[in-house]
Design a protein around this motif. Sequence first.
Motif, short mmCIF file in Angstrom:
data_model
loop_
_atom_site.label_atom_id
_atom_site.label_comp_id
_atom_site.label_asym_id
_atom_site.label_seq_id
_atom_site.Cartn_x
_atom_site.Cartn_y
_atom_site.Cartn_z
N GLY A 33 -66.17 25.04 -3.71
CA GLY A 33 -66.66 24.26 -4.83
C GLY A 33 -65.64 23.30 -5.41
N LEU A 34 -64.63 22.95 -4.61
CA LEU A 34 -63.54 22.09 -5.08
C LEU A 34 -63.63 20.69 -4.48
N ASP A 35 -63.22 19.71 -5.25
CA ASP A 35 -63.05 18.35 -4.76
C ASP A 35 -61.56 18.12 -4.63
N VAL A 36 -61.03 18.37 -3.42
CA VAL A 36 -59.59 18.28 -3.16
C VAL A 36 -59.30 17.14 -2.20
N GLU A 37 -58.36 16.31 -2.58
CA GLU A 37 -57.84 15.28 -1.68
C GLU A 37 -56.43 15.70 -1.26
N VAL A 38 -56.22 15.85 0.04
CA VAL A 38 -54.88 16.09 0.56
C VAL A 38 -54.32 14.72 0.92
N ARG A 39 -53.48 14.20 0.05
CA ARG A 39 -53.02 12.81 0.15
C ARG A 39 -51.71 12.71 0.91
N ARG A 40 -51.69 11.84 1.90
CA ARG A 40 -50.47 11.63 2.69
C ARG A 40 -49.56 10.63 2.00
N TYR A 41 -48.27 10.96 1.94
CA TYR A 41 -47.24 10.06 1.44
C TYR A 41 -46.29 9.74 2.60
N SER A 42 -45.77 8.53 2.60
CA SER A 42 -44.95 8.10 3.73
C SER A 42 -43.57 8.74 3.76
N GLY A 43 -43.10 9.22 2.59
CA GLY A 43 -41.78 9.84 2.54
C GLY A 43 -41.64 10.75 1.35
N LEU A 44 -40.56 11.51 1.33
CA LEU A 44 -40.34 12.48 0.27
C LEU A 44 -40.13 11.81 -1.09
N THR A 45 -39.47 10.67 -1.11
CA THR A 45 -39.22 9.97 -2.37
C THR A 45 -40.54 9.53 -3.00
N ASP B 82 -36.73 20.83 -3.43
CA ASP B 82 -37.37 19.83 -4.28
C ASP B 82 -38.03 20.48 -5.49
N CYS B 83 -38.60 21.66 -5.27
CA CYS B 83 -39.23 22.39 -6.37
C CYS B 83 -38.23 22.65 -7.49
N VAL B 84 -37.03 23.07 -7.13
CA VAL B 84 -36.00 23.38 -8.13
C VAL B 84 -35.46 22.10 -8.77
N THR B 85 -35.20 21.07 -7.97
CA THR B 85 -34.69 19.83 -8.55
C THR B 85 -35.73 19.18 -9.45
N ASP B 86 -37.01 19.34 -9.15
CA ASP B 86 -38.06 18.87 -10.06
C ASP B 86 -37.91 19.52 -11.43
N ALA B 87 -37.64 20.82 -11.43
CA ALA B 87 -37.48 21.55 -12.69
C ALA B 87 -36.30 21.01 -13.48
N TYR B 88 -35.21 20.68 -12.78
CA TYR B 88 -34.04 20.11 -13.46
C TYR B 88 -34.36 18.74 -14.05
N GLU B 89 -35.36 18.08 -13.50
CA GLU B 89 -35.74 16.77 -14.01
C GLU B 89 -36.87 16.86 -15.03
N GLY B 90 -37.16 18.07 -15.50
CA GLY B 90 -38.12 18.23 -16.59
C GLY B 90 -39.54 18.50 -16.17
N ILE B 91 -39.80 18.72 -14.89
CA ILE B 91 -41.15 19.00 -14.42
C ILE B 91 -41.37 20.51 -14.38
N GLY C 48 -32.88 29.28 6.88
CA GLY C 48 -33.04 29.58 5.46
C GLY C 48 -32.78 28.40 4.54
N VAL C 49 -32.31 27.28 5.08
CA VAL C 49 -32.03 26.11 4.24
C VAL C 49 -33.31 25.34 3.92
N VAL C 50 -34.22 25.22 4.90
CA VAL C 50 -35.45 24.44 4.71
C VAL C 50 -36.65 25.39 4.67
N VAL C 51 -37.14 25.68 3.48
CA VAL C 51 -38.30 26.54 3.27
C VAL C 51 -39.31 25.76 2.45
N ASP C 52 -40.56 25.71 2.91
CA ASP C 52 -41.59 24.92 2.23
C ASP C 52 -42.54 25.80 1.43
N VAL C 53 -42.98 25.25 0.30
CA VAL C 53 -43.93 25.93 -0.58
C VAL C 53 -44.97 24.94 -1.07
#
Length: 339
Positions: free
Chosen positions: A65-77, A97-106, A215-220
Amino acid sequence: MNKKSLYFVAIGISILIIAWFGYWKSTTTTTTTTTQEKIVIGRVDWPGYLGLIIADKKGYFKDEGLDVEVRRYSGLTELLQGYRSGEIQGKANPTFDCVTDAYEGIDNMAVIAIDQSNGADGIIARPGISSIRNLKGKKVGVERGTIEEFFLRYALDQYDMKFEDIIPVNLTAEQAADAVIAGDVDSSVTYEPYMTKAIKKSGGTLLFSSADALGVVVDVLTMRADFIDQYPDKVQAIVRAYFRAIDFWKANPMEANDIVAKELGSSPEDILAQLKGISVLDAADNRTAFTFAPGSQSLYGNMRAVDNFIKLSGKSSKTVDTDAMVEPRFIRDLFRSNQ
């Protein structure tokens, strides 16, 4: 899962983290997600994100029952900018990136452990370059300010080299791979599906991969906390659809890989080969990942280690509670509903 702890690299790469933070710029935003019905989840091209791709293409999100768009981005930035601006509610990304986002206020939380790279991220080079040491004074394509730069700094450190020893060229992973083929750079930091293609077309060499840095590159899959607070039922539905897609991939690998190949502009055979360097995590793996433990097998341990890297820099006076960024209730509820 047979995963090594991230802690073994904490002290050894403290210096490169300090250097990395010299480039990292704060882009703090207070933007919140909207109340629109459509849910947008961002991703870059990466075979490990097959669960999101299959759930989208097989209509599993719609079934919930969801309207989800999985949007492609050309790069991480570009992906980071979309997330931080509030135009997307969730994104597939490394824990770094998850942790650095938090450091940037997200204020964001991990709700699914997606995968661990065991060789699908790498540093490639044109013919004639056979070692990381040969990169001194050479042009290296790398997306600045992302985990790809962090990965490059880690690799250089293993060979007693500094970032200043190379000539960085700011390119996305896709652009970096193409630049090696075209001969515009000597080396590039990239990942699948671009890495294998570039090596084949250029006749080049894989100098270093994530198999050398387990262990350096783990995705979530992370979701903005305001969205989770407003729509917990929708997040739970996303989790159900995602693991339905993972179960489909495990039961029907040929059809599933064909779906992923079409989306990534590759062949099913190439996707199968690329996935050999990626540990895709299923629901049982996630039960472990969302259980508190010190090592990288647990997201708590993994993200604490990433945060420790950042604190070693001494560049931020902020405090981030990475434990609070791991949201286990959706995985727990998934298992409760299946009992």
